[in-house]
Design an enzyme around this catalytic site. Structure first.
Site, PDB file in Angstrom:
ATOM      1  N   ASP A   1       0.845  -1.183   0.000  1.00  0.00           N
ATOM      2  CA  ASP A   1       0.000   0.000   0.000  1.00  0.00           C
ATOM      3  C   ASP A   1       0.888   1.243   0.000  1.00  0.00           C
ATOM      4  OD1 ASP A   1      -2.577   1.227   0.134  1.00  0.00           O
ATOM      5  OD2 ASP A   1      -2.116   1.770   2.195  1.00  0.00           O
TER       6      ASP A   1
ATOM      7  N   SER B   1      -9.663  27.287   5.231  1.00  0.00           N
ATOM      8  CA  SER B   1      -9.368  27.736   6.591  1.00  0.00           C
ATOM      9  C   SER B   1      -8.653  29.075   6.485  1.00  0.00           C
ATOM     10  CB  SER B   1      -8.485  26.726   7.332  1.00  0.00           C
ATOM     11  OG  SER B   1      -7.212  26.633   6.710  1.00  0.00           O
TER      12      SER B   1
ATOM     13  N   LYS C   1      -6.782  30.074   2.934  1.00  0.00           N
ATOM     14  CA  LYS C   1      -6.094  29.052   2.134  1.00  0.00           C
ATOM     15  C   LYS C   1      -7.032  27.867   1.975  1.00  0.00           C
ATOM     16  CE  LYS C   1      -3.601  26.144   5.517  1.00  0.00           C
ATOM     17  NZ  LYS C   1      -4.723  25.319   5.774  1.00  0.00           N
TER      18      LYS C   1
ATOM     19  N   ASP D   1      -9.254  -5.180   2.691  1.00  0.00           N
ATOM     20  CA  ASP D   1      -8.036  -5.892   2.295  1.00  0.00           C
ATOM     21  C   ASP D   1      -8.152  -7.397   2.521  1.00  0.00           C
ATOM     22  OD1 ASP D   1      -6.557  -3.612   1.554  1.00  0.00           O
ATOM     23  OD2 ASP D   1      -6.062  -3.195   3.644  1.00  0.00           O
TER      24      ASP D   1
END
Length: 697
Positions: free
Chosen positions: A311, A387, A403, A530
């Site tokens: 992963d 934010s 931003k 998984d």
């Protein structure tokens, strides 16, 4: 499983004492029959014991000293082989004893029909709901179905730092015997008493359920075949010696004791005595890396895998996007952008937000500052994806700094009557194509520039993948990212291939495709999604922090929940195979010296001249051994002692090096093949000198 246990000495006095006791207990024929090679030695020792008893009963002491010494060393050979297995098992039993101390019949607070009742943990059943608060021992394996808590798992993992367990994610599984440190959780029981993860750990670490692996069984068949061939050869040798004695008129040294000694020395007793210990110690070495192997087959398969699925997040990358650079819009200074980016990130407690503050401090020298009391922080919202902060400027006006995602800032600027620069839109697209995430920064209606966030590739991971490539293992990165981002990360990390926008179905299908082409596949995972791929893979490593479904599906569990551990798993598996191959090579090679010790001793008297000169076969006594008796006894003693000498190597394993199969084969043949030829000649000669010197023969 504690740190103390993981650092257990190779020959801990307590383990050695237990192993010596177990060595005699393993003389039980029902145990000996499981090892055909050592069973032959066991039977030969019994036969010689009967011979010695008959000699004592009949007061026949002509060969008594020689016979009793051979008999004793045959028993030592069996005991040494038992000791090798017992010392390997003893390290696991010591760990199992520690785990058993954890297994307590605790009181569980079961919830039924909305009411709480106290019951014994042994009375819990699958599906029961139990409540645990700070200080409670978790009564059984389960999944957190409600709440979040800090849990002490040090008794299992050896790590003192507590872990967070919460409902609704891939960190919901809890283990019976661990302790809740803070908060309150409701647990759904997933295992019946006696079948818990802790119970399975105890069974595995003490070897109670260890079965021979496929390679081990194949090697056992080979050793049994060699044993049968040597038994047949030595069995026909008596007829040959009788004929030769009649033809030459001389006597050979081919008594029953000598023939038995020849059998024991020629059959592969060295590897036969160490084979079980090698397999057990392979699982033990895996456990010392805090990986619980559910079977020896899984450890062995780890040494043979040639495809590895990993992963991306947390394995190849650090797992959190980090701010790496700032890109100002044309006409804006980098210092102004850095100042605004830091101010807008002060209320952001996410790893990404904190990394922006650190970047501005480290790269642009912006330290902490006192903000006016009128400052108002705008926390990040998943709805607005923005934010920021509102604070008074030097001219008395309010500074509005924001931003966020490109589209969100674009909308924010437009709503304030500004324009989003086209050049910045192009730059943002290029940043995204490179595998990073762009965030825009604006003050009022003016766009200042971009913050580049990147999921940073772990240091040294590229070298590890290069190491795996040298071992002949193909690496495949799994990620839910889009193909462009996935390709960028894959190139930077140095993996061979990647699966982008991965789903449980695509992972499972890729594993099946690789297996259909004859590959052995390893995978690591922690989530319920998984589980199908973990179950399908040849080596499935589940995270201990993962879900119960993942832990049940895998054939290994990483107690540290460290995704990069899969590389160490492969190395340990390969070390197991290398150790078995190396000691097999040594065992077969050292038989050569025994030919030159025992056969000349047996037949040097044949075809001797009337003047008392030895026969032509005496020329084979290249070691110059003192007498036929000392030659045979020296070979038998060396055959026993070499098992003891090789126990540390069997337990620790041959030192692993990331080399190709052909290089490893050449090294093993040179080191253990040549060593197996030379060392016995030296050892047998030294033993012969000692026997003569101390008048033991």
């Amino acid at each position: 499983m504690t740190t103390q246990n993981k650092k257990t000495n190779l020959f801990d006095p307590q383990i050695v004492r237990r192993a010596i006791s177990d060595s005699f207990r393993k003389l039980d024929p029902r145990i000996q029959v499981k090892n055909p090679v050592m069973l032959v030695v066991f039977i030969c020792a019994i036969i010689l014991t009967i011979v010695v008893i008959v000699e004592i009963a009949g007061s026949q002491y002509s060969d008594f000293k020689f016979n009793i010494q051979i008999m004793l060393w045959l028993w030592f050979t069996v005991l040494f082989a038992n000791f090798a297995e017992a010392i390997a098992e003893g390290r696991g039993k010591a760990q199992a004893d520690t785990l058993r101390a954890m297994r307590k019949d605790t009181v569980a607070r079961r919830i039924r029909n909305g009411q709480e009742e106290k019951v014994s943990a042994s009375d819990l059943a699958i599906g029961d709901l139990v409540l645990c608060e700070a200080g409670d021992i978790i009564p059984g394996d389960g999944d957190v179905v409600e709440g979040i808590a800090s849990v002490d798992e040090s008794a299992i993992t050896g790590e003192s730092a507590p872990v967070i367990r919460e409902s609704g994610g891939d960190r919901s599984a809890v283990t019976g015997g661990t302790r809740v440190i803070s908060d309150r959780i409701t647990i759904g029981i997933t295992a019946t008493p006696g079948q818990s993860f802790l119970d399975r750990m105890i069974s595995m670490v003490e070897g109670a359920k260890r079965q021979q692996t496929p390679n081990e069984r194949a090697l056992s068949v080979l050793l049994l075949s060699l044993t049968a061939i040597f038994l047949l050869a030595v069995g026909t040798l008596k007829g040959f010696t009788t004929y030769s004695e009649n033809a030459s008129g001389n006597q050979s040294f081919a008594s029953l004791t000598v023939l038995i000694s020849l059998v024991v020395c020629l059959i592969p007793t060295t590897i036969g005595g160490l084979l079980s210990a090698i397999g057990i110690s392979g699982m033990d070495r895996m456990l010392r890396k805090n990986v619980l192997a559910m079977s020896g087959k899984a450890v062995e398969a780890a040494g043979d895998i040639d495809v590895m699925l990993l992963d991306k997040t947390g394995t190849i990358t650090l797992g959190n996007r980090m701010a790496t650079s700032l890109i100002p819009v044309w006409g804006t200074s980098i210092d102004r952008l850095a100042d605004a980016a830091q101010l807008a990130s002060l209320p952001d407690e996410t790893p990404e937000g904190r990394s922006i503050v650190v970047l501005a401090k480290d790269k642009y020298g912006l330290r902490g500052r006192d903000l006016p009391s009128q400052t108002r922080f705008i926390p990040f919202s998943a709805r607005t994806r923005i934010s920021g902060v509102d604070l008074p400027g030097r001219d008395g006006t309010m500074r509005t700094i924001r931003k966020g995602a490109i589209e969100s800032i674009w909308n924010h600027v437009r709503s304030n009557g500004g324009l989003f620069p086209l050049e910045l839109n192009v730059t943002a697209h290029d940043v995204a194509r490179s595998g990073a995430t762009p965030l825009a920064v604006a003050e009022g209606s003016e766009v200042l520039g971009l913050i580049v966030l990147k999921d940073v590739v772990k240091g040294g991971i590229r070298e590890r993948f290069a190491e795996l490539r040298r071992m002949g293992i193909k690496t495949i990165m799994i990620t839910g990212d889009n193909p462009l981002t996935a390709a960028s990360i894959a190139a930077e990390a140095g993996v061979d291939d990647f699966i982008a926008e991965a789903t449980p179905e695509t992972k499972l299908q890729r594993i099946r495709d690789e297996q259909s082409e004859g590959h052995l596949v390893a995978m690591i995972g922690d989530g319920t999604n998984d589980a199908p791929a973990l179950a399908q893979s040849d080596v499935g490593v589940a995270m201990n922090t993962g879900t119960q479904a993942a832990r049940e599906a895998g054939n290994m569990v990483d107690l540290d929940s460290n995704p990069t551990k899969l590389i160490e798993v492969v190395e340990t598996g390969k070390q197991l195979l290398m150790t078995r191959g190396a000691l097999t090579t040594f065992s077969i090679a050292n038989d050569v010296s025994k030919y030159f010790a025992i056969l000349p001793a047996m037949f040097s008297g044949l075809y001797a001249s009337a003047g008392g000169q030895l026969g032509p076969l005496a020329a084979l006594n290249v070691m110059g051994l003192h007498s036929p008796q000392s030659a045979v006894l020296s070979a038998v003693i060396f055959n026993a002692l070499i098992i003891v000498a090789l126990i540390p190597l069997a337990l620790k394993g041959v030192k692993y090096r990331p080399l190709g199969a052909s290089v490893i084969l050449s090294r093993n043949l040179a080191l253990f093949g040549l060593g197996g030829l030379i060392i016995p000649f030296v050892g047998i000669k030294l033993i012969d000198l000692l026997l003569v010197n101390f008048k033991l023969i």
